[in-house]
Structures are given as structure tokens and as C-alpha cells.
Motif scaffolding. Structure first.
Motif, mmCIF file in Angstrom:
data_model
loop_
_atom_site.group_PDB
_atom_site.id
_atom_site.type_symbol
_atom_site.label_atom_id
_atom_site.label_comp_id
_atom_site.label_asym_id
_atom_site.label_seq_id
_atom_site.Cartn_x
_atom_site.Cartn_y
_atom_site.Cartn_z
ATOM 1 N N GLY A 126 14.589 -0.064 27.886
ATOM 2 C CA GLY A 126 14.211 0.323 29.249
ATOM 3 C C GLY A 126 14.852 -0.585 30.288
ATOM 4 N N LEU A 127 15.839 -1.355 29.923
ATOM 5 C CA LEU A 127 16.654 -2.272 30.750
ATOM 6 C C LEU A 127 16.612 -3.689 30.181
ATOM 7 C CD1 LEU A 127 16.993 -2.640 34.601
ATOM 8 C CD2 LEU A 127 16.249 -4.613 33.286
ATOM 9 N N THR A 128 17.808 -4.206 29.980
ATOM 10 C CA THR A 128 17.967 -5.637 29.672
ATOM 11 C C THR A 128 18.981 -6.179 30.679
ATOM 12 O OG1 THR A 128 19.753 -5.129 28.114
ATOM 13 C CG2 THR A 128 17.530 -5.410 27.182
ATOM 14 N N TYR A 131 22.316 -4.218 29.578
ATOM 15 C CA TYR A 131 22.486 -2.750 29.547
ATOM 16 C C TYR A 131 21.267 -2.014 30.104
ATOM 17 C CZ TYR A 131 25.958 -4.248 26.111
ATOM 18 O OH TYR A 131 26.979 -4.894 25.479
ATOM 19 N N HIS A 132 21.545 -0.781 30.590
ATOM 20 C CA HIS A 132 20.464 0.110 31.044
ATOM 21 C C HIS A 132 20.813 1.535 30.594
ATOM 22 C CE1 HIS A 132 16.994 1.351 33.099
ATOM 23 N NE2 HIS A 132 17.340 1.182 34.353
ATOM 24 N N PRO A 133 20.736 1.784 29.287
ATOM 25 C CA PRO A 133 21.275 3.056 28.777
ATOM 26 C C PRO A 133 20.516 4.313 29.200
ATOM 27 C CG PRO A 133 20.197 1.818 27.007
ATOM 28 C CD PRO A 133 20.266 0.905 28.190
ATOM 29 N N TYR A 163 26.748 -6.812 35.476
ATOM 30 C CA TYR A 163 25.364 -6.816 35.007
ATOM 31 C C TYR A 163 25.060 -5.485 34.316
ATOM 32 C CZ TYR A 163 21.181 -9.709 35.184
ATOM 33 O OH TYR A 163 20.149 -10.542 34.853
ATOM 34 N N ASN A 164 23.765 -5.194 34.115
ATOM 35 C CA ASN A 164 23.398 -4.024 33.307
ATOM 36 C C ASN A 164 24.020 -2.696 33.758
ATOM 37 O OD1 ASN A 164 21.696 -4.004 35.595
ATOM 38 N ND2 ASN A 164 19.959 -4.776 34.428
ATOM 39 N N ILE A 165 24.040 -2.433 35.080
ATOM 40 C CA ILE A 165 24.540 -1.131 35.533
ATOM 41 C C ILE A 165 26.063 -1.050 35.404
ATOM 42 C CG2 ILE A 165 24.710 0.451 37.513
ATOM 43 C CD1 ILE A 165 21.886 0.383 36.369
ATOM 44 N N THR A 227 26.518 2.333 43.664
ATOM 45 C CA THR A 227 26.295 0.893 43.821
ATOM 46 C C THR A 227 24.915 0.511 43.289
ATOM 47 O OG1 THR A 227 26.443 -0.994 45.338
ATOM 48 C CG2 THR A 227 25.383 0.973 46.202
ATOM 49 N N ASP A 228 24.654 -0.778 43.230
ATOM 50 C CA ASP A 228 23.388 -1.323 42.715
ATOM 51 C C ASP A 228 23.049 -2.539 43.584
ATOM 52 O OD1 ASP A 228 21.210 -1.907 41.035
ATOM 53 O OD2 ASP A 228 22.432 -2.970 39.558
ATOM 54 N N VAL A 229 21.858 -3.073 43.417
ATOM 55 C CA VAL A 229 21.455 -4.259 44.174
ATOM 56 C C VAL A 229 22.417 -5.422 43.917
ATOM 57 C CG1 VAL A 229 18.997 -3.744 44.364
ATOM 58 C CG2 VAL A 229 19.858 -4.892 42.309
ATOM 59 N N TRP A 230 22.499 -6.337 44.866
ATOM 60 C CA TRP A 230 23.414 -7.475 44.731
ATOM 61 C C TRP A 230 22.804 -8.604 43.888
ATOM 62 C CZ3 TRP A 230 24.789 -7.462 50.670
ATOM 63 C CH2 TRP A 230 25.715 -6.431 50.903
ATOM 64 N N VAL A 231 21.480 -8.636 43.820
ATOM 65 C CA VAL A 231 20.810 -9.636 42.975
ATOM 66 C C VAL A 231 19.827 -8.885 42.083
ATOM 67 C CG1 VAL A 231 19.294 -11.662 42.940
ATOM 68 C CG2 VAL A 231 21.036 -11.448 44.726
ATOM 69 N N SER A 232 19.965 -9.050 40.786
ATOM 70 C CA SER A 232 19.145 -8.281 39.841
ATOM 71 C C SER A 232 17.866 -9.012 39.460
ATOM 72 C CB SER A 232 19.965 -7.990 38.579
ATOM 73 O OG SER A 232 20.920 -6.992 38.862
ATOM 74 N N MET A 233 16.942 -8.268 38.871
ATOM 75 C CA MET A 233 15.672 -8.854 38.432
ATOM 76 C C MET A 233 15.942 -9.987 37.445
ATOM 77 S SD MET A 233 13.196 -5.582 37.830
ATOM 78 C CE MET A 233 14.400 -4.459 37.142
ATOM 79 N N GLY A 234 15.225 -11.067 37.633
ATOM 80 C CA GLY A 234 15.371 -12.194 36.715
ATOM 81 C C GLY A 234 16.385 -13.228 37.185
ATOM 82 N N HIS A 268 22.851 5.716 43.178
ATOM 83 C CA HIS A 268 22.250 4.377 43.095
ATOM 84 C C HIS A 268 21.092 4.489 42.104
ATOM 85 C CE1 HIS A 268 20.351 0.620 44.145
ATOM 86 N NE2 HIS A 268 21.092 0.418 45.230
ATOM 87 N N ASP A 269 20.991 3.551 41.203
ATOM 88 C CA ASP A 269 19.916 3.601 40.198
ATOM 89 C C ASP A 269 18.534 3.379 40.819
ATOM 90 O OD1 ASP A 269 21.739 1.133 40.189
ATOM 91 O OD2 ASP A 269 19.770 0.296 39.738
ATOM 92 N N LEU A 270 18.486 2.667 41.957
ATOM 93 C CA LEU A 270 17.243 2.343 42.689
ATOM 94 C C LEU A 270 16.388 1.323 41.915
ATOM 95 C CD1 LEU A 270 16.062 5.847 43.965
ATOM 96 C CD2 LEU A 270 17.681 4.285 45.059
ATOM 97 N N PRO A 271 15.602 0.502 42.595
ATOM 98 C CA PRO A 271 15.357 0.490 44.039
ATOM 99 C C PRO A 271 16.560 -0.044 44.826
ATOM 100 C CG PRO A 271 14.201 -1.338 42.990
ATOM 101 C CD PRO A 271 14.806 -0.531 41.885
HETATM 102 N N1 NVA Z 1 20.657 -4.380 38.202
HETATM 103 C C1 NVA Z 1 19.294 -4.028 38.525
HETATM 104 C C2 NVA Z 1 18.953 -2.671 38.010
HETATM 105 C C3 NVA Z 1 17.571 -2.196 38.369
HETATM 106 C C4 NVA Z 1 17.244 -0.849 37.818
HETATM 107 C C5 NVA Z 1 18.361 -5.071 37.941
HETATM 108 O O1 NVA Z 1 18.564 -5.461 36.779
HETATM 109 O O2 NVA Z 1 17.448 -5.510 38.631
#
Ligand code: NVA
Ligand code: CP
Length: 330
Positions: A126-128, A131-133, A163-165, A227-234, A268-271
Motif C-alpha cells: 500500500g506504499l513503501t 514503490y507504490h504499485p 521516490y515511490n511514484i 507530478t507528486d509532492v516535493w517532500v514525501s511521508m517519512g 497526481h497521485d494525491l494528496p
Molecule cells: N511520494 C508520496 C506519495 C503519496 C501517495 C509519499 O510517499 O508521501
């Protein structure tokens, strides 16, 4: 296509035929959902949903999809022992005794690999960090809905491509024959090892991967701007200053959209930080004097924006993955 018992950790493990099979199944499940046709083929099964990072779409998609398939869910986040009092290997062996499948959102890919190894049941990513398959399936489903086909579409990804995306788009596009352009400063590109692996899949699919730092050149004749966020979770808060400086030139705005084909879509994958009206958005916006980050509000809200189709398709594609890997009885 029989995917019974297969883990869904990265699209690397799936052939293009299998990925297309999942997309076809998702299309069918979407039609059935709209018509109210029940698909509760996995009645009596139970799955665990582990979220070590926050989520709206992925959690809701797994819960609704599971419910529609007749499956019960157990949500594990704050309050579980995972990673605090108990190792992943021990957690895996406990959950494997109780559940038919486990979804995992967390940090390193090596953690989900360990979960899969020790649990003995089907595990879904569900996301690492890497990867985000399941996101990729929703994205490819959306592109197919909009353009009728995947092969030959030009998809340009702007921003943090390492990153994942970004990584996952390399895999999905090269397996399915899209022409992917990564538009990012060199330090935000995927590892060479991954690109080399993907280029081999491009030989079979007639897809391609191009690296282009110039935003106008990259966007020219594109079918999809992503596109995706510039700073990812974690990632730590300290990286914001550097990220904004490095990635601001890669923002998708009206000028960039104008270089693409007239019928191009925005994805965009969002948020997304498109208007900075959220708690974190306001803080960062005020600190750095920004009105938007990776995409401007006018593009996000435009007719070309496909972001809410993508979000909806998370549910249909995740349902296809669960249905197929737990044994597709259609
Ligand atoms: N690159 C983002 C994707 C969120 C769905 C993150 O890892 O936070
Ligand atoms: N795109 C995505 O994974 O969204 P969530 O973080 O809300 O699950």
C-alpha cells in the motif's frame, strides 16, 4: 490469468500481460459497481490493513474494495505492537495465522518483503519509500479510460523522480509501452540500476525512458503531465528548504500545460499542495512565500485534470488485485 497466492509488492514481479489482466478485471469490477451487481466472491475471508504512515485513498480503497468482495478488514496503525515491541517477522507469523491477506504501508521495501516471507499469506504493498504499485494500476486505468490505449502515450513526470511514484512510473511505463520522460534535476532521478532494468522491459514493450531537465522541452507534445509532492511521508522537515529551491522550477502550471498536446491531461497521485489551504500547506506557504507547490490551483481545478478519476480508480484496481490474488472466482 491466475494470480492466486501471488504477493503484490512491486510491478517488477508482474508481466505486462498480467498487469493488463488486472486492468481488465478492474474495468469489469467498475462496471459491476456502477450497475449494483454484487461481487462478494470472497465471503468469510479476513484481511489486515497495516498503516505505519497516514492515508486517505489507500485505506478507504482497501476497506471499500474488501467490503464489496465480502471480506472483513482489521486496521492496524498506532496502538499495534509492530516495530515497537514486536519485530516484523514475529508480527508476520501472528497475522499469517489469522488472516487471508495483509496490506502494508510503511517505510523500506525490505520490511514488506520480510512480512511476505514470514506471514505465508498474500501481502499487498500500500506504499513503501521505494514503490507504490497499486497507485500505478489506478493511473494506468485512468490513462486507458481517457485515451483508449497505453502504448505510445507520452507521460512526463516532473519533480522528485527518485521516490515511490517516480520509481514506480518507470516500471509501469516500461512494462506497458508508454514513453516516459523524467523531468527533474539529476539528484532527483531514479537509481541507474532501476533505469537499466526498466530499459530491458522497454525492448519488449516498445516503451521508452528519457531524461530531460528542460521543462519546456519535456512537456512538448505530452499526453500526460504528472507530478507528486516535493517532500514525501517519512522524510524529515529539514529537507523542505532544499526541495523547494531545487524543485520550484519543475512546478506544473498553465505555461507548462500549454506546451503539451491540446487534449493532454494532468495527473497526481494525491494528496496535493495545489492551494495551500491545509494545515501543513499554510505553514510551508507562509514560510517560503508560495501560493502553490508542485502544481498550481488553476491546473489542478482545470478540465484537463484527471486527479479524481485516479482517486476513484484506486478502489476498482485494488479490488481487482485482492480478488485475483485471493483466487479469482469470476
Ligand atoms: N511520494 C508520496 C506519495 C503519496 C501517495 C509519499 O510517499 O508521501
Ligand atoms: N495516493 C495515495 O496513496 O493517497 P493516500 O496517501 O491518501 O493513501
Amino acid at each position: 490469468m491466475d494470480l492466486t497466492g501471488r504477493n503484490f509488492l512491486t510491478l517488477k514481479d508482474f508481466t505486462s500481460k498480467e498487469i493488463i489482466g488486472l486492468l481488465d478485471l478492474a474495468d469489469d469490477l467498475k462496471k459491476k459497481k456502477k450497475k449494483g451487481i454484487p461481487v462478494d466472491i470472497h465471503r468469510g475471508k479476513n484481511i489486515a490493513l497495516i498503516f505505519e504512515k497516514t492515508s486517505t485513498r489507500t485505506r478507504c480503497a482497501f476497506e471499500v474494495a474488501a467490503h464489496d468482495l465480502g471480506i472483513s478488514t482489521t486496521y492496524l496503525a498506532e496502538g499495534s505492537q509492530i516495530g515497537k515491541k514486536e519485530s516484523i517477522a514475529d508480527t508476520a507469523r501472528v497475522l499469517g495465522r489469522m488472516f487471508d491477506g495483509i496490506e502494508y504501508r510503511g517505510y523500506q521495501q525490505s520490511l514488506i518483503e520480510k512480512l511476505a516471507k514470514y506471514s505465508g499469506v498474500v501481502v499487498w504493498n500500500g506504499l513503501t519509500n521505494e514503490y507504490h504499485p497499486t497507485q500505478m494500476l489506478a493511473d494506468m486505468m485512468t490513462i486507458r479510460e481517457r485515451f483508449g490505449k497505453l502504448k505510445g502515450r507520452k507521460l512526463v513526470y516532473f519533480g522528485d523522480a527518485r521516490y515511490n511514484i517516480g520509481n514506480s512510473l518507470c516500471i509501469a511505463c516500461s512494462k506497458l509501452g508508454l514513453n516516459l520522460t523524467l523531468c527533474a534535476p539529476s539528484k532527483y532521478l531514479p537509481e541507474k540500476k532501476l533505469i537499466d532494468e526498466c530499459l530491458k522491459w522497454c525492448d519488449d514493450s516498445e516503451g521508452s525512458i528519457t531524461l530531460e531537465e528542460d521543462v519546456s522541452k519535456a512537456a512538448k507534445d505530452a499526453d500526460i503531465l504528472y507530478t507528486d509532492v516535493w517532500v514525501s511521508m517519512g522524510e524529515p522537515d529539514e529537507v523542505w528548504t532544499e526541495r523547494i529551491k531545487d524543485l520550484k522550477p519543475y512546478q506544473i502550471n498553465k505555461e507548462v500545460m500549454a506546451k503539451a498536446k491540446p487534449d493532454a491531461i494532468f495527473m497526481h497521485d494525491l494528496p496535493s499542495f495545489h492551494d495551500l489551504n491545509t494545515k501543513i500547506g499554510k505553514e510551508i506557504g507562509e514560510k517560503f512565500g508560495l501560493e502553490a507547490m508542485e502544481v498550481t490551483d488553476d491546473v489542478f481545478e482545470s478540465k484537463q485534470s484527471a486527479v479524481f478519476d485516479e482517486a476513484e480508480n484506486r478502489m476498482h484496481t485494488i479490488k481487482a488485485v485482492i480478488a485475483a490474488t485471493l483466487g479469482n472466482n469470476f
